[in-house]
Each structure stands twice: as structure tokens, then as C-alpha cells.
Motif scaffolding. Sequence first.
Motif, PDB file in Angstrom:
ATOM      1  N   VAL A 189       0.835  -1.212   0.000  1.00 31.02           N
ATOM      2  CA  VAL A 189       0.000   0.000   0.000  1.00 31.02           C
ATOM      3  C   VAL A 189       0.865   1.255   0.000  1.00 31.02           C
ATOM      4  CG1 VAL A 189      -1.724   1.333   1.289  1.00 31.02           C
ATOM      5  CG2 VAL A 189      -1.887  -1.163   1.244  1.00 31.02           C
ATOM      6  N   LEU A 190       0.481   2.205  -0.831  1.00 27.40           N
ATOM      7  CA  LEU A 190       0.991   3.580  -0.732  1.00 27.40           C
ATOM      8  C   LEU A 190      -0.191   4.431  -0.284  1.00 27.40           C
ATOM      9  CD1 LEU A 190       2.971   5.931  -1.119  1.00 27.40           C
ATOM     10  CD2 LEU A 190       2.298   5.998  -3.535  1.00 27.40           C
ATOM     11  N   CYS A 191      -0.097   4.936   0.947  1.00 28.32           N
ATOM     12  CA  CYS A 191      -1.229   5.699   1.497  1.00 28.32           C
ATOM     13  C   CYS A 191      -0.915   7.190   1.438  1.00 28.32           C
ATOM     14  CB  CYS A 191      -1.446   5.284   2.958  1.00 28.32           C
ATOM     15  SG  CYS A 191      -2.841   6.129   3.721  1.00 28.32           S
ATOM     16  N   GLU A 245      -1.561   1.159  15.004  1.00 32.23           N
ATOM     17  CA  GLU A 245      -2.155  -0.083  14.480  1.00 32.23           C
ATOM     18  C   GLU A 245      -1.639  -0.378  13.053  1.00 32.23           C
ATOM     19  OE1 GLU A 245      -3.808  -2.361  15.795  1.00 32.23           O
ATOM     20  OE2 GLU A 245      -5.163  -3.301  14.352  1.00 32.23           O
ATOM     21  N   ILE A 246      -1.533   0.661  12.231  1.00 29.62           N
ATOM     22  CA  ILE A 246      -1.016   0.444  10.865  1.00 29.62           C
ATOM     23  C   ILE A 246       0.437  -0.023  10.913  1.00 29.62           C
ATOM     24  CG2 ILE A 246      -0.391   1.580   8.669  1.00 29.62           C
ATOM     25  CD1 ILE A 246      -3.380   1.142   8.845  1.00 29.62           C
ATOM     26  N   CYS A 270       4.196  -0.674   3.501  1.00 29.07           N
ATOM     27  CA  CYS A 270       3.219   0.400   3.644  1.00 29.07           C
ATOM     28  C   CYS A 270       4.008   1.704   3.614  1.00 29.07           C
ATOM     29  CB  CYS A 270       2.450   0.269   4.952  1.00 29.07           C
ATOM     30  SG  CYS A 270       1.273   1.627   5.167  1.00 29.07           S
ATOM     31  N   ALA A 271       3.897   2.428   2.507  1.00 29.45           N
ATOM     32  CA  ALA A 271       4.588   3.710   2.380  1.00 29.45           C
ATOM     33  C   ALA A 271       3.563   4.830   2.471  1.00 29.45           C
ATOM     34  CB  ALA A 271       5.332   3.774   1.056  1.00 29.45           C
ATOM     35  N   VAL A 272       4.044   6.010   2.827  1.00 29.40           N
ATOM     36  CA  VAL A 272       3.160   7.185   2.918  1.00 29.40           C
ATOM     37  C   VAL A 272       3.707   8.232   1.953  1.00 29.40           C
ATOM     38  CG1 VAL A 272       2.204   8.938   4.455  1.00 29.40           C
ATOM     39  CG2 VAL A 272       2.590   6.621   5.296  1.00 29.40           C
ATOM     40  N   THR A 314       7.820   5.841   5.348  1.00 32.07           N
ATOM     41  CA  THR A 314       7.209   4.610   5.863  1.00 32.07           C
ATOM     42  C   THR A 314       5.974   4.874   6.737  1.00 32.07           C
ATOM     43  OG1 THR A 314       8.565   4.770   7.827  1.00 32.07           O
ATOM     44  CG2 THR A 314       9.487   3.525   5.972  1.00 32.07           C
ATOM     45  N   ALA A 315       5.346   3.772   7.143  1.00 33.96           N
ATOM     46  CA  ALA A 315       4.214   3.875   8.083  1.00 33.96           C
ATOM     47  C   ALA A 315       4.676   4.508   9.398  1.00 33.96           C
ATOM     48  CB  ALA A 315       3.630   2.486   8.334  1.00 33.96           C
TER      49      ALA A 315
END
Length: 377
Positions: free
Chosen positions: A103-105, A118-119, A130-132, A344-345
Motif C-alpha cells: 500500500v501507498l497511502c 495499528e497500521i 506500507c509507504a506514505v 514509511t508507516a
Amino acid sequence: MTKLKWGMIGGGEGSQIGPAHRLGSQADGLFSFEAGALDVDAAKGRAYAQSLGIAADRAYGDWKEMLAGERGRDDKVDLVTVATPNNTHFEITKSFLEAGFHVLCEKPMTMTVEEGEEIVRVAKASGKTCAVNYCYSAYPMVRQMKAMVAAGELGAIRTVVANFSHGHHAAGDDADNPRVRWRYDPAQAGVSGQMADCGIHALHMASFITGDEVEKLSADFASTVKGRVLEDDAMVNFRTMKGTVGRLWTSTIALGRQHGLDIAIYGEKGGMRWASEQPNQIIYNRLGARTEIIEKGEAGLSEDAQRMSRVAIAHPEGFPLAVANIYVDLAAKIRGEGKGNLPTAEDGLRSMAAVFAAVDSASKDGAWVDARPPMFR
Ligand SMILES: NC(=O)C1=CN([C@@H]2O[C@H](COP(=O)(O)OP(=O)(O)OC[C@H]3O[C@@H](n4cnc5c(N)ncnc54)[C@H](OP(=O)(O)O)[C@@H]3O)[C@@H](O)[C@H]2O)C=CC1
Ligand SMILES: O=C1CO[C@H](CO)[C@@H](O)[C@@H]1O
């Protein structure tokens, strides 16, 4: 090399960030756009996805339909980008990570610090990336600044001054603009307006370039446009773990400022500054010497700055290619070829902790508060 398969949620027709993700993900031929739930309106989303070349059976009406449709396919998407308004990020990101997708959020990653923690846990347990999308950290000359600080060229860092102040929400009669209204609606934006929308980009840049983290902060928030519940202007003083003095101004009512993201780093041996509206140059001063301009594409830049730059010296490289750099590092990480310098997350979580600290401080007349996520204290 086979392309990775990519899908997006949100980023529909007329959205602000959707085009940057489409251009960025396609720039290097690393991803093919295979699936999407692009709009809050199911029919509009399906039609728009098909107009972009997505097959009818993968032009989904909403993200739950997309999750159900993709998880059962042999050719399911590898990476899902979440480009919806803030209140949906947590649920969508968590669900896709748990189902085994990378996921890229978009930022802010979540609405609360607890959700952020939690993420981080879910991403770790899933083994997925999970990247931001702190995409400003992926401009070549921002990478150059990071490399120069790491090499000690500025000496010990004393002060960081960051701004993300624009004037695009200055009009009081624009409250119903669909691109603006959710940003000041606590149900969709969260506890903060501009700090969570733009301030966190500037804070992330300060941490990214200096290799340091925000420890505590003191904030002053203002809602200057009549009727606005959340802040549209904030001044935040902060200190980092290494004791650097930080200043951040973020605003949406600074008429005349356009994108308005700039950052200056001042150390014992030198200072440098960069602005997103002139992204190809760093203005650099060594103690006692004349001002220098370091130019994207010139000789002697850091390996990371060179890697993130596509076209020759003097040709502008802008926002979509910075987003493309995030996708380049994502592709490498998904293929197990390296980690690059992906946001990152954990970075997403640190931002949420800073947002909540700023809200808390502002409600206490600027009292200094701990800005670290409980998980990292
Ligand atoms: N990294 C960066 O530099 C930037 C990040 N952002 C972030 O990206 C996110 C989106 O912002 P932005 O593009 O400006 O917002 P916009 O309001 O411009 O666009 C949001 C898009 O998402 C659609 N949408 C809304 N809810 C859903 C849903 N539940 N499922 C699917 N689609 C949905 C909207 O449809 P409709 O049009 O019908 O409402 C619209 O197409 C935000 O979290 C924001 O903070 C934004 C700009 C820059
Ligand atoms: O992340 C962001 C960066 O730029 C925009 C302003 O131009 C913001 O509104 C947005 O959410």
C-alpha cells in the motif's frame, strides 16, 4: 521485466492528487494501471476508470468491491494507492495490508495516533510495504540536502525553519468547494486542518533532511476564516531529539503564496535552503564564504540525487516526477531489490503524533508537549 500491477482508490476525475499518482506510477514503465475505485460516487468512478483504460470488471464502485474483486484474482494488483480524503485512509490501508497487498497511502496516514500505531503493527505483521506519500522528500535536490547534512558539510545542525503556507483557502465564500470543504470538516479531515494537511509535509522534510525526529513542540493555532472549525494557520516551535531548534509556519490564507513549501537548515559550518517552487536549486552558504547555487544535474551531486533525476541539467523536473521517485523505490522494495529512501508507516505515525501534540499544545496556550508516538518513547 514484467510490470507490477497497480490500482488506486480515490484520485478520481477533478481530484487534486489523482493525476500526480497516475503520472508518477506510469513515468518509468514500472507499473501497469489495472484496477481502481476512483470516486466516492460508484457510477462516476466506474466510468472514469474505464475512460483511463481499466477493464470494466476491474473498474470498481467502491474499495470494498475492489478488495473482494482483486484478492481472488491470479493477476491481482501488487500495489494499491489510497488517495481518498483522510477519514478513509486507516480502514482502507489496514484492510488491503491484511489481505496481502502493498500500500501507498496518502498523508495523513490515519485520523488518530492509535490508528497510526495499528497500521505500523499491521504492516509489520503482514510483511507488506506500507509507504506514505511524503513525495517532497523525493525531489533530487532534497536528496542532495540530506546527503550534505549526513556528510557533515553543515556541521552540527542548529536550526531548521520550514514553511508550508499557501493562500488557496483564503476566500470565505469558497466553503462549499468540494476540493476545500472536507479539509475543514473534522469528520473527514480529523482534529486538525492545515497542520494535518500541509504542516506534516514540512515537518517530515525537516526530519528527513536532518536525519532527526521531532521530540516536543509548542503550537499556536488560528481559524481566521469565519465559520471554519479547524485551524487554517499555525505556528509551531519544536525541538528535535538531537536538540535542534525547529520553526514551522503553515497556513492556507497566505494570499500570494502559491505552493509555499520551503525549508532552510542552518548548521555550525553552513546553511542551505530549498523551495518547492524552485526545486532545481539549493542556495548554499559555507561559513565565511560567498553564496553558492547547487544545481540539479551538475557534477558532484550525491548518488541519491543523481538517481532521482531523469533529465539533463537546467530542464525542470517537478512534482509528478518526485511522485514517480516514490514509485521507483516502491517497485524496488516490492521486488526485493532494495529499500531506497521510502517514507514509511512509522513516518506516518510520527506525523499523527505531531498533529495531536500540536492540537493539545494549542489548546493549552502553547504549552510544550511531547510529540513522539507512545510506541517510540
Ligand atoms: N502528497 C501530497 O502532496 C498530496 C496529498 N493529498 C492527500 O490526498 C488525499 C486526497 O486529496 P485530494 O486529491 O486533494 O482530494 P480531492 O477532494 O481533490 O479528491 C478526492 C478524490 O477521492 C474521491 N473519493 C472520496 N471519497 C472516496 C471513497 N470513499 N472512495 C473512493 N474515492 C473517494 C473523490 O470523489 P469526488 O470528487 O466525487 O468527491 C475525489 O475523486 C488527501 O488525504 C490529501 O491529504 C492531496 C494533495 C497533495
Ligand atoms: O498534501 C498536500 C500538499 O499540497 C496541497 C496544497 O497545495 C495540500 O492541500 C495537500 O493536501
